[in-house]
Design a protein around this motif. Structure first.
Motif, PDB file in Angstrom:
ATOM      1  N   GLY A   1      -8.207  -7.797  10.351  1.00 16.47           N
ATOM      2  CA  GLY A   1      -8.346  -6.465  10.926  1.00 16.47           C
ATOM      3  C   GLY A   1      -7.128  -5.586  10.736  1.00 16.47           C
ATOM      4  O   GLY A   1      -6.959  -4.592  11.433  1.00 16.47           O
ATOM      5  N   ALA A   2      -6.283  -5.917   9.767  1.00 16.65           N
ATOM      6  CA  ALA A   2      -5.122  -5.063   9.474  1.00 16.65           C
ATOM      7  C   ALA A   2      -5.628  -3.674   9.092  1.00 16.65           C
ATOM      8  O   ALA A   2      -6.546  -3.542   8.288  1.00 16.65           O
ATOM      9  CB  ALA A   2      -4.296  -5.672   8.345  1.00 16.65           C
ATOM     10  N   ASP A   3      -5.021  -2.650   9.700  1.00  9.82           N
ATOM     11  CA  ASP A   3      -5.492  -1.285   9.452  1.00  9.82           C
ATOM     12  C   ASP A   3      -4.336  -0.284   9.543  1.00  9.82           C
ATOM     13  O   ASP A   3      -3.172  -0.669   9.644  1.00  9.82           O
ATOM     14  CB  ASP A   3      -6.621  -0.923  10.417  1.00  9.82           C
ATOM     15  CG  ASP A   3      -6.201  -0.871  11.875  1.00  9.82           C
ATOM     16  OD1 ASP A   3      -4.981  -0.868  12.157  1.00  9.82           O
ATOM     17  OD2 ASP A   3      -7.085  -0.821  12.744  1.00  9.82           O
ATOM     18  N   ASP A   4      -4.671   0.986   9.532  1.00 12.19           N
ATOM     19  CA  ASP A   4      -3.693   2.069   9.501  1.00 12.19           C
ATOM     20  C   ASP A   4      -2.782   2.115  10.733  1.00 12.19           C
ATOM     21  O   ASP A   4      -1.788   2.842  10.735  1.00 12.19           O
ATOM     22  CB  ASP A   4      -4.398   3.411   9.365  1.00 12.19           C
ATOM     23  CG  ASP A   4      -5.126   3.565   8.044  1.00 12.19           C
ATOM     24  OD1 ASP A   4      -5.926   2.681   7.701  1.00 12.19           O
ATOM     25  OD2 ASP A   4      -4.905   4.581   7.367  1.00 12.19           O
ATOM     26  N   SER A   5      -3.103   1.354  11.773  1.00 12.50           N
ATOM     27  CA  SER A   5      -2.286   1.377  12.984  1.00 12.50           C
ATOM     28  C   SER A   5      -0.991   0.584  12.838  1.00 12.50           C
ATOM     29  O   SER A   5      -0.133   0.634  13.722  1.00 12.50           O
ATOM     30  CB  SER A   5      -3.084   0.853  14.184  1.00 12.50           C
ATOM     31  OG  SER A   5      -3.343  -0.534  14.049  1.00 12.50           O
ATOM     32  N   VAL A   6      -0.847  -0.138  11.744  1.00 14.75           N
ATOM     33  CA  VAL A   6       0.356  -0.949  11.530  1.00 14.75           C
ATOM     34  C   VAL A   6       0.950  -0.602  10.160  1.00 14.75           C
ATOM     35  O   VAL A   6       0.227  -0.338   9.204  1.00 14.75           O
ATOM     36  CB  VAL A   6       0.042  -2.466  11.634  1.00 14.75           C
ATOM     37  CG1 VAL A   6      -0.912  -2.916  10.564  1.00 14.75           C
ATOM     38  CG2 VAL A   6       1.303  -3.289  11.595  1.00 14.75           C
ATOM     39  N   SER A   7       2.242  -0.608  10.090  1.00 14.19           N
ATOM     40  CA  SER A   7       2.923  -0.303   8.839  1.00 14.19           C
ATOM     41  C   SER A   7       2.773  -1.463   7.850  1.00 14.19           C
ATOM     42  O   SER A   7       3.057  -2.617   8.205  1.00 14.19           O
ATOM     43  CB  SER A   7       4.413  -0.063   9.101  1.00 14.19           C
ATOM     44  OG  SER A   7       5.138  -0.070   7.894  1.00 14.19           O
ATOM     45  N   PRO A   8       2.364  -1.170   6.614  1.00 17.43           N
ATOM     46  CA  PRO A   8       2.323  -2.239   5.611  1.00 17.43           C
ATOM     47  C   PRO A   8       3.684  -2.916   5.427  1.00 17.43           C
ATOM     48  O   PRO A   8       3.755  -4.110   5.174  1.00 17.43           O
ATOM     49  CB  PRO A   8       1.883  -1.519   4.334  1.00 17.43           C
ATOM     50  CG  PRO A   8       1.077  -0.360   4.829  1.00 17.43           C
ATOM     51  CD  PRO A   8       1.800   0.075   6.091  1.00 17.43           C
ATOM     52  N   LYS A   9       4.764  -2.147   5.626  1.00 19.15           N
ATOM     53  CA  LYS A   9       6.106  -2.730   5.493  1.00 19.15           C
ATOM     54  C   LYS A   9       6.345  -3.792   6.567  1.00 19.15           C
ATOM     55  O   LYS A   9       6.984  -4.804   6.305  1.00 19.15           O
ATOM     56  CB  LYS A   9       7.172  -1.642   5.573  1.00 19.15           C
ATOM     57  CG  LYS A   9       7.185  -0.734   4.358  1.00 19.15           C
ATOM     58  CD  LYS A   9       8.237   0.340   4.493  1.00 19.15           C
ATOM     59  CE  LYS A   9       8.194   1.264   3.289  1.00 19.15           C
ATOM     60  NZ  LYS A   9       9.172   2.350   3.391  1.00 19.15           N
ATOM     61  N   LEU A  10       5.825  -3.569   7.764  1.00 21.97           N
ATOM     62  CA  LEU A  10       5.951  -4.571   8.829  1.00 21.97           C
ATOM     63  C   LEU A  10       5.217  -5.850   8.447  1.00 21.97           C
ATOM     64  O   LEU A  10       5.715  -6.954   8.661  1.00 21.97           O
ATOM     65  CB  LEU A  10       5.422  -4.030  10.151  1.00 21.97           C
ATOM     66  CG  LEU A  10       5.433  -5.015  11.324  1.00 21.97           C
ATOM     67  CD1 LEU A  10       6.838  -5.523  11.618  1.00 21.97           C
ATOM     68  CD2 LEU A  10       4.826  -4.371  12.553  1.00 21.97           C
ATOM     69  N   LEU A  11       4.037  -5.712   7.846  1.00 25.82           N
ATOM     70  CA  LEU A  11       3.308  -6.896   7.385  1.00 25.82           C
ATOM     71  C   LEU A  11       4.111  -7.637   6.322  1.00 25.82           C
ATOM     72  O   LEU A  11       4.097  -8.869   6.265  1.00 25.82           O
ATOM     73  CB  LEU A  11       1.930  -6.504   6.864  1.00 25.82           C
ATOM     74  CG  LEU A  11       1.002  -5.818   7.871  1.00 25.82           C
ATOM     75  CD1 LEU A  11      -0.355  -5.545   7.238  1.00 25.82           C
ATOM     76  CD2 LEU A  11       0.861  -6.614   9.142  1.00 25.82           C
ATOM     77  N   GLY A  12       4.826  -6.877   5.497  1.00 25.05           N
ATOM     78  CA  GLY A  12       5.695  -7.493   4.493  1.00 25.05           C
ATOM     79  C   GLY A  12       6.798  -8.313   5.119  1.00 25.05           C
ATOM     80  O   GLY A  12       7.138  -9.395   4.640  1.00 25.05           O
ATOM     81  N   VAL A  13       7.367  -7.812   6.205  1.00 27.88           N
ATOM     82  CA  VAL A  13       8.418  -8.550   6.919  1.00 27.88           C
ATOM     83  C   VAL A  13       7.844  -9.832   7.516  1.00 27.88           C
ATOM     84  O   VAL A  13       8.448 -10.905   7.434  1.00 27.88           O
ATOM     85  CB  VAL A  13       9.056  -7.661   8.012  1.00 27.88           C
ATOM     86  CG1 VAL A  13       9.978  -8.481   8.917  1.00 27.88           C
ATOM     87  CG2 VAL A  13       9.814  -6.502   7.382  1.00 27.88           C
ATOM     88  N   ILE A  14       6.657  -9.719   8.098  1.00 27.05           N
ATOM     89  CA  ILE A  14       6.021 -10.897   8.709  1.00 27.05           C
ATOM     90  C   ILE A  14       5.777 -11.980   7.665  1.00 27.05           C
ATOM     91  O   ILE A  14       6.054 -13.159   7.902  1.00 27.05           O
ATOM     92  CB  ILE A  14       4.709 -10.491   9.414  1.00 27.05           C
ATOM     93  CG1 ILE A  14       5.017  -9.639  10.649  1.00 27.05           C
ATOM     94  CG2 ILE A  14       3.893 -11.735   9.797  1.00 27.05           C
ATOM     95  CD1 ILE A  14       3.799  -8.991  11.275  1.00 27.05           C
ATOM     96  N   CYS A  15       5.275 -11.605   6.495  1.00 32.40           N
ATOM     97  CA  CYS A  15       4.959 -12.627   5.491  1.00 32.40           C
ATOM     98  C   CYS A  15       6.216 -13.301   4.942  1.00 32.40           C
ATOM     99  O   CYS A  15       6.149 -14.442   4.505  1.00 32.40           O
ATOM    100  CB  CYS A  15       4.093 -12.052   4.373  1.00 32.40           C
ATOM    101  SG  CYS A  15       4.969 -11.089   3.139  1.00 32.40           S
ATOM    102  N   GLN A  16       7.339 -12.608   4.970  1.00 33.42           N
ATOM    103  CA  GLN A  16       8.579 -13.231   4.510  1.00 33.42           C
ATOM    104  C   GLN A  16       9.029 -14.330   5.473  1.00 33.42           C
ATOM    105  O   GLN A  16       9.565 -15.347   5.063  1.00 33.42           O
ATOM    106  CB  GLN A  16       9.687 -12.179   4.352  1.00 33.42           C
ATOM    107  CG  GLN A  16       9.423 -11.163   3.260  1.00 33.42           C
ATOM    108  CD  GLN A  16       9.294 -11.775   1.872  1.00 33.42           C
ATOM    109  OE1 GLN A  16      10.014 -12.708   1.508  1.00 33.42           O
ATOM    110  NE2 GLN A  16       8.358 -11.266   1.094  1.00 33.42           N
TER     111      GLN A  16
END
Length: 105
Positions: A10-25
């Protein structure tokens, strides 16, 4: 028990894609699921096309660490069942490595 993946759907426009990048690292087991249903695009849990493009840019800079799954719903499921692969053929270029069919969503 040993986990090989942990899905966040459910990843959507409410979260920054850059934040998801930090999480995956920090958490390489995480796979982000993006729901695709044209009639709901832009609503909560259904990302806009421009957001998905930004997510793809982040994924391309992650050195393969960001795992993305496209969750097809509604009309996108019907396209696949008819043999129309036009949409899903665009997904690898955006960083998606897995497609899931949500036939009841």
């Amino acid at each position: 028990m040993s986990l090989r993946a942990l899905g966040f759907c459910g990843a959507d426009d409410s979260v920054s894609p850059k934040l998801l990048g930090v999480i995956c690292q920090s958490y390489p087991l995480v796979e982000f699921g993006v729901l695709f249903r044209p009639e709901k695009e832009g609503q909560p849990r259904y990302a806009t096309a421009s957001w998905v493009e930004r997510l793809g840019e982040v994924a391309s800079r992650s050195n393969g660490r960001m795992k993305l799954a496209a969750h097809l719903c509604g009309g996108r499921v019907n396209e696949v069942l008819r043999g129309d692969d036009a949409f899903i053929s665009t997904l690898p270029a955006l960083g998606f490595r897995r497609v899931q069919i949500n036939a009841t969503a």
